[in-house]
Design a protein around this motif. Structure first.
Motif, PDB file in Angstrom:
ATOM      1  N   VAL A  10     -48.735 -12.377 -15.146  1.00 11.44           N
ATOM      2  CA  VAL A  10     -48.160 -13.690 -15.432  1.00 11.44           C
ATOM      3  C   VAL A  10     -46.645 -13.608 -15.553  1.00 11.44           C
ATOM      4  O   VAL A  10     -45.921 -14.534 -15.141  1.00 11.44           O
ATOM      5  N   VAL A  11     -46.112 -12.504 -16.081  1.00 12.54           N
ATOM      6  CA  VAL A  11     -44.663 -12.338 -16.179  1.00 12.54           C
ATOM      7  C   VAL A  11     -44.063 -12.179 -14.787  1.00 12.54           C
ATOM      8  O   VAL A  11     -43.027 -12.773 -14.463  1.00 12.54           O
ATOM      9  N   ALA A  12     -44.715 -11.388 -13.951  1.00 10.77           N
ATOM     10  CA  ALA A  12     -44.238 -11.211 -12.579  1.00 10.77           C
ATOM     11  C   ALA A  12     -44.206 -12.542 -11.838  1.00 10.77           C
ATOM     12  O   ALA A  12     -43.263 -12.828 -11.093  1.00 10.77           O
ATOM     13  N   ARG A  17     -41.405 -11.942  -9.284  1.00  8.40           N
ATOM     14  CA  ARG A  17     -41.371 -10.507  -9.020  1.00  8.40           C
ATOM     15  C   ARG A  17     -42.664  -9.984  -8.400  1.00  8.40           C
ATOM     16  O   ARG A  17     -42.872  -8.771  -8.327  1.00  8.40           O
ATOM     17  N   GLU A  18     -43.528 -10.868  -7.960  1.00  6.95           N
ATOM     18  CA  GLU A  18     -44.764 -10.408  -7.324  1.00  6.95           C
ATOM     19  C   GLU A  18     -44.450  -9.859  -5.938  1.00  6.95           C
ATOM     20  O   GLU A  18     -43.570 -10.382  -5.229  1.00  6.95           O
ATOM     21  N   PRO A  19     -45.159  -8.818  -5.508  1.00  7.96           N
ATOM     22  CA  PRO A  19     -44.940  -8.300  -4.162  1.00  7.96           C
ATOM     23  C   PRO A  19     -45.345  -9.328  -3.113  1.00  7.96           C
ATOM     24  O   PRO A  19     -46.325 -10.055  -3.268  1.00  7.96           O
ATOM     25  N   VAL A  70     -52.609 -18.133  -9.641  1.00  8.28           N
ATOM     26  CA  VAL A  70     -52.610 -17.945 -11.093  1.00  8.28           C
ATOM     27  C   VAL A  70     -53.960 -17.356 -11.489  1.00  8.28           C
ATOM     28  O   VAL A  70     -55.005 -17.819 -11.036  1.00  8.28           O
ATOM     29  N   GLY A  71     -53.912 -16.292 -12.296  1.00  7.42           N
ATOM     30  CA  GLY A  71     -55.116 -15.511 -12.545  1.00  7.42           C
ATOM     31  C   GLY A  71     -56.154 -16.166 -13.431  1.00  7.42           C
ATOM     32  O   GLY A  71     -57.333 -15.841 -13.353  1.00  7.42           O
ATOM     33  N   SER A  72     -55.747 -17.089 -14.307  1.00  8.60           N
ATOM     34  CA  SER A  72     -56.673 -17.712 -15.241  1.00  8.60           C
ATOM     35  C   SER A  72     -56.012 -18.949 -15.832  1.00  8.60           C
ATOM     36  O   SER A  72     -54.813 -19.185 -15.645  1.00  8.60           O
ATOM     37  N   LYS A  73     -56.796 -19.711 -16.587  1.00  7.97           N
ATOM     38  CA  LYS A  73     -56.225 -20.872 -17.254  1.00  7.97           C
ATOM     39  C   LYS A  73     -55.196 -20.433 -18.298  1.00  7.97           C
ATOM     40  O   LYS A  73     -54.159 -21.082 -18.470  1.00  7.97           O
ATOM     41  N   THR A  78     -49.495 -20.316 -20.010  1.00 10.84           N
ATOM     42  CA  THR A  78     -48.295 -19.533 -20.310  1.00 10.84           C
ATOM     43  C   THR A  78     -47.132 -19.966 -19.430  1.00 10.84           C
ATOM     44  O   THR A  78     -45.997 -20.125 -19.905  1.00 10.84           O
ATOM     45  N   VAL A  79     -47.408 -20.164 -18.148  1.00  8.60           N
ATOM     46  CA  VAL A  79     -46.352 -20.596 -17.233  1.00  8.60           C
ATOM     47  C   VAL A  79     -45.922 -22.030 -17.556  1.00  8.60           C
ATOM     48  O   VAL A  79     -44.735 -22.361 -17.519  1.00  8.60           O
TER      49      VAL A  79
END
Length: 252
Positions: A10-12, A17-19, A70-73, A78-79
């Protein structure tokens, strides 16, 4: 050589900063569009209206398609907690104290404008670029003081916490004391600080709560609208700023 630590997903995502992946079809969505849709839902329906399904429907995709971005709710929330925050106020020529007073008020005000953030601020530590910009501006205002770096961060944290607690109390008094449909006090609700004081006067036992009972019966809650009034916010804010100023004065 120390190995570089992998960022939490989530920070990436928040910091871009995700690849990058070049294979496959061009994505129909991006994180910004998904989060914008989620914020619109929260603004109109509150957090209860935000789900992976409702956000997917708003952007016109199947629910499972969101998990590519996004990986989850919880990650989405958070975003959202970062993306819904406006830019911090500009400092201009303000002194550190005047700027931090403006900074704290602005912090409280955007929480009141989007009260669903009050819940998220307790669930998610600040990690995104917008929240970090607020912290950076507070530290920059304190740069000319004699406080060390740790004290500057703790001072900014104390002011942030005060903005959150004041916004929570103000929103709670407004939301539970007045009925949106009727325009008056809810049944069983409390319509302002004076009525709050009357309730306390009824339930407090002077033997068990001697100091608080004396304060209530002195009329401390009468003649004002309590926490909704700006004077109460300014009083607490000045206590904190006076403390920062005193700490700075004690430094060589």
């Amino acid at each position: 050589m120390a190995q570089e630590r992998a960022l939490p997903p989530v920070v990436a995502r928040m910091w871009g900063r995700e690849p990058l992946t070049r294979r496959g079809p061009r994505p129909r969505l991006d994180l910004a569009r998904i989060v914008s849709a989620a914020i619109e839902l929260a603004d109109t329906e509150g957090l209860t209206g935000v789900s992976m399904g409702s956000v997917a429907a708003r952007v016109g995709v199947a629910t499972m398609a969101l998990y590519r971005y996004v990986g989850s709710k919880d990650e989405l929330l958070t975003v959202m907690a970062d993306s819904a925050v406006p830019a911090p106020p500009a400092r201009g020529e303000l002194s550190w104290r005047d700027y931090l007073a403006l900074w704290t008020r602005a912090n409280r005000d955007f929480l009141l404008e989007r009260p669903w953030l009050l819940s998220l601020d307790r669930m998610t530590p600040p990690m995104g670029p917008r929240r970090m910009l607020w912290l950076d501006r507070a530290l920059d205002a304190l740069a000319g003081t004699a406080l060390d770096e740790g004290e500057k961060v703790r001072a900014a944290t104390a002011l942030t916490g005060y903005a959150l607690s004041d916004a929570t109390l103000t929103h709670g008094m407004s939301a539970h004391g007045m009925s949106a449909e009727a325009g008056g006090p809810d049944e069983g609700g409390i319509g302002g600080a004076a009525e709050y004081g009357e309730v306390l006067a009824e339930v407090l036992d002077p033997l068990s709560y001697p100091a608080l009972s004396a304060a209530v019966h002195s009329g401390v809650f009468r003649g004002a609208e309590g926490w909704v009034e700006d004077a109460d916010f300014v009083f607490g804010l000045n206590l904190l700023l006076d403390g920062i100023e005193a700490l700075n004065a004690r430094r060589p």
